[in-house]
Design a protein around this motif. Sequence first.
Motif, PDB file in Angstrom:
ATOM      1  N   SER A 206       0.831  -1.203   0.000  1.00 43.25           N
ATOM      2  CA  SER A 206       0.000   0.000   0.000  1.00 43.25           C
ATOM      3  C   SER A 206       0.864   1.251   0.000  1.00 43.25           C
ATOM      4  O   SER A 206       0.556   2.235  -0.681  1.00 43.25           O
ATOM      5  CB  SER A 206      -0.940  -0.001   1.208  1.00 43.25           C
ATOM      6  N   ILE A 207       1.979   1.228   0.743  1.00 43.05           N
ATOM      7  CA  ILE A 207       2.884   2.376   0.774  1.00 43.05           C
ATOM      8  C   ILE A 207       3.509   2.599  -0.599  1.00 43.05           C
ATOM      9  O   ILE A 207       3.604   3.734  -1.088  1.00 43.05           O
ATOM     10  CB  ILE A 207       3.984   2.174   1.833  1.00 43.05           C
ATOM     11  N   LEU A 208       3.942   1.546  -1.245  1.00 40.87           N
ATOM     12  CA  LEU A 208       4.561   1.680  -2.574  1.00 40.87           C
ATOM     13  C   LEU A 208       3.561   2.251  -3.585  1.00 40.87           C
ATOM     14  O   LEU A 208       3.928   3.080  -4.422  1.00 40.87           O
ATOM     15  CB  LEU A 208       5.085   0.325  -3.041  1.00 40.87           C
ATOM     16  N   LEU A 209       2.304   1.826  -3.499  1.00 40.03           N
ATOM     17  CA  LEU A 209       1.286   2.367  -4.405  1.00 40.03           C
ATOM     18  C   LEU A 209       1.020   3.842  -4.134  1.00 40.03           C
ATOM     19  O   LEU A 209       0.863   4.639  -5.068  1.00 40.03           O
ATOM     20  CB  LEU A 209      -0.007   1.563  -4.266  1.00 40.03           C
ATOM     21  N   VAL A 210       0.996   4.224  -2.849  1.00 34.32           N
ATOM     22  CA  VAL A 210       0.803   5.639  -2.503  1.00 34.32           C
ATOM     23  C   VAL A 210       1.968   6.475  -3.004  1.00 34.32           C
ATOM     24  O   VAL A 210       1.783   7.571  -3.551  1.00 34.32           O
ATOM     25  CB  VAL A 210       0.634   5.798  -0.968  1.00 34.32           C
ATOM     26  N   VAL A 211       3.186   5.967  -2.826  1.00 28.97           N
ATOM     27  CA  VAL A 211       4.378   6.690  -3.295  1.00 28.97           C
ATOM     28  C   VAL A 211       4.340   6.856  -4.806  1.00 28.97           C
ATOM     29  O   VAL A 211       4.593   7.948  -5.335  1.00 28.97           O
ATOM     30  CB  VAL A 211       5.663   5.948  -2.875  1.00 28.97           C
ATOM     31  N   TYR A 212       4.023   5.771  -5.520  1.00 34.39           N
ATOM     32  CA  TYR A 212       3.973   5.853  -6.983  1.00 34.39           C
ATOM     33  C   TYR A 212       2.906   6.842  -7.443  1.00 34.39           C
ATOM     34  O   TYR A 212       3.139   7.651  -8.346  1.00 34.39           O
ATOM     35  CB  TYR A 212       3.695   4.475  -7.582  1.00 34.39           C
ATOM     36  N   PRO A 298       5.404  23.377  -1.977  1.00 32.44           N
ATOM     37  CA  PRO A 298       6.013  22.910  -0.729  1.00 32.44           C
ATOM     38  C   PRO A 298       5.335  21.668  -0.144  1.00 32.44           C
ATOM     39  O   PRO A 298       6.013  20.768   0.364  1.00 32.44           O
ATOM     40  CB  PRO A 298       5.877  24.123   0.206  1.00 32.44           C
ATOM     41  N   LEU A 299       3.994  21.614  -0.200  1.00 38.48           N
ATOM     42  CA  LEU A 299       3.297  20.444   0.314  1.00 38.48           C
ATOM     43  C   LEU A 299       3.618  19.208  -0.527  1.00 38.48           C
ATOM     44  O   LEU A 299       3.810  18.109   0.012  1.00 38.48           O
ATOM     45  CB  LEU A 299       1.783  20.686   0.329  1.00 38.48           C
ATOM     46  N   MET A 300       3.682  19.381  -1.851  1.00 36.49           N
ATOM     47  CA  MET A 300       4.049  18.262  -2.719  1.00 36.49           C
ATOM     48  C   MET A 300       5.433  17.730  -2.361  1.00 36.49           C
ATOM     49  O   MET A 300       5.640  16.520  -2.224  1.00 36.49           O
ATOM     50  CB  MET A 300       4.030  18.714  -4.178  1.00 36.49           C
ATOM     51  N   ILE A 301       6.387  18.636  -2.203  1.00 38.33           N
ATOM     52  CA  ILE A 301       7.758  18.226  -1.892  1.00 38.33           C
ATOM     53  C   ILE A 301       7.833  17.595  -0.508  1.00 38.33           C
ATOM     54  O   ILE A 301       8.466  16.554  -0.310  1.00 38.33           O
ATOM     55  CB  ILE A 301       8.712  19.430  -2.003  1.00 38.33           C
ATOM     56  N   PHE A 302       7.186  18.243   0.466  1.00 36.82           N
ATOM     57  CA  PHE A 302       7.179  17.699   1.825  1.00 36.82           C
ATOM     58  C   PHE A 302       6.580  16.300   1.850  1.00 36.82           C
ATOM     59  O   PHE A 302       7.092  15.405   2.546  1.00 36.82           O
ATOM     60  CB  PHE A 302       6.381  18.629   2.747  1.00 36.82           C
ATOM     61  N   HIS A 303       5.518  16.109   1.085  1.00 34.81           N
ATOM     62  CA  HIS A 303       4.848  14.804   1.038  1.00 34.81           C
ATOM     63  C   HIS A 303       5.794  13.721   0.529  1.00 34.81           C
ATOM     64  O   HIS A 303       5.850  12.624   1.107  1.00 34.81           O
ATOM     65  CB  HIS A 303       3.622  14.895   0.129  1.00 34.81           C
ATOM     66  N   VAL A 308       9.545   8.991   2.010  1.00 27.52           N
ATOM     67  CA  VAL A 308      10.837   8.317   1.924  1.00 27.52           C
ATOM     68  C   VAL A 308      11.505   8.241   3.298  1.00 27.52           C
ATOM     69  O   VAL A 308      11.984   7.177   3.719  1.00 27.52           O
ATOM     70  CB  VAL A 308      11.758   9.038   0.917  1.00 27.52           C
ATOM     71  N   VAL A 309      11.544   9.367   4.010  1.00 31.50           N
ATOM     72  CA  VAL A 309      12.205   9.409   5.322  1.00 31.50           C
ATOM     73  C   VAL A 309      11.497   8.513   6.322  1.00 31.50           C
ATOM     74  O   VAL A 309      12.125   7.716   7.031  1.00 31.50           O
ATOM     75  CB  VAL A 309      12.287  10.861   5.843  1.00 31.50           C
ATOM     76  N   CYS A 310      10.173   8.620   6.391  1.00 27.71           N
ATOM     77  CA  CYS A 310       9.424   7.831   7.371  1.00 27.71           C
ATOM     78  C   CYS A 310       9.431   6.348   7.029  1.00 27.71           C
ATOM     79  O   CYS A 310       9.412   5.501   7.932  1.00 27.71           O
ATOM     80  CB  CYS A 310       7.988   8.354   7.493  1.00 27.71           C
ATOM     81  N   ALA A 314      10.687   3.722   9.696  1.00 34.17           N
ATOM     82  CA  ALA A 314       9.790   2.625  10.074  1.00 34.17           C
ATOM     83  C   ALA A 314      10.439   1.272   9.828  1.00 34.17           C
ATOM     84  O   ALA A 314      10.333   0.352  10.655  1.00 34.17           O
ATOM     85  CB  ALA A 314       8.481   2.731   9.295  1.00 34.17           C
ATOM     86  N   SER A 315      11.117   1.150   8.706  1.00 34.46           N
ATOM     87  CA  SER A 315      11.764  -0.113   8.377  1.00 34.46           C
ATOM     88  C   SER A 315      12.845  -0.463   9.395  1.00 34.46           C
ATOM     89  O   SER A 315      12.952  -1.608   9.846  1.00 34.46           O
ATOM     90  CB  SER A 315      12.365  -0.028   6.971  1.00 34.46           C
TER      91      SER A 315
END
Length: 333
Positions: A206-212, A298-303, A308-310, A314-315
Amino acid sequence: MMRRFAAIFDAFLLALAATVAIAALLPAHGHAAEIVSLAAKSAIALLFFLYGARLSPQQAWQGVRQWRLHLLVLATTFAVFPVLGLAARVLVPSVLTPDLYNGVLFLCLVPSTVQSSIAFTSIARGHVSAAIVSASLSNILGVVLTPLLVVLLMNTSGAVHVDGTAIRDIMLQLVLPFGVGQLLRPAIGGLITRHAALLKIVDRGSILLVVYTAFSMGVVEGIWGSVDVRQLIRVSIVATALLAVVLAATTFTGRVGRLERGDAIVLLFCGSKKSLASGLPMALVFFPAATVGLTMLPLMIFHQIQLVVCATIASRLGRRADAAGWGRNASSG
């Protein structure tokens, strides 16, 4: 050497990097974007169904009862972030243009993410039930609080706008699947527990799909080309610094407040995230069409940075939990 490499770059982080690269080279647009968006929503609904089937009603109720934790998350989202956004005013005009600063302030006012916050909490072996409540509460209250904060702190062209679709989406995509999972838990709960790898796959998938989806949207909409390289670098540095400060603040608060490890993880991820899905429609209401692109940058970049950072954090937290023998029991709440 190989063990050291694997400790730094596990399979999930490599998959995350590959997803970003694919989105940059082959972004989904048109009908394909609709299919990817539907797949992401379906994966998230499945994830919450599995959460519901796995968590006992007692564990779910424990998540609801943790009001101290939820208040800390809300305070970070709607108090600490706005203060940092106002403080960033000193960066105008030396670092940020007025429009880009408005974008930084706006990103500080939107609610937390729901899906990725909870998925990251699960990956890190935090208290999933508490994360579900905190993230959902942030989004529901954000329907009212974000417009009010925008009106109080920013000069915009819009009036206060309360959109009930955010609550509807949370109910249909998150609460309903979780509730169905709870109802079916007596029949399939044991099966889900025995096949914990399935939850892990759905977590990460689900995370990979959200990132893509997020990166593709940025490429297709030409967000990255709306400013010159120097401005893009400056906004990225400001967004990274903002995220670092909030991550440090939530970590410090968790330690000073003597939160349990699982609760501290909830505060870390639910408190530090900002929702692009909530921010985009609100921005279209509040800001003129001529400047909304720059304001959203800025919101796009922050997102992108927060994902990536989180994901990395988490990993690593998840690996440490597994090495210590906590495993999935830590995520049950």
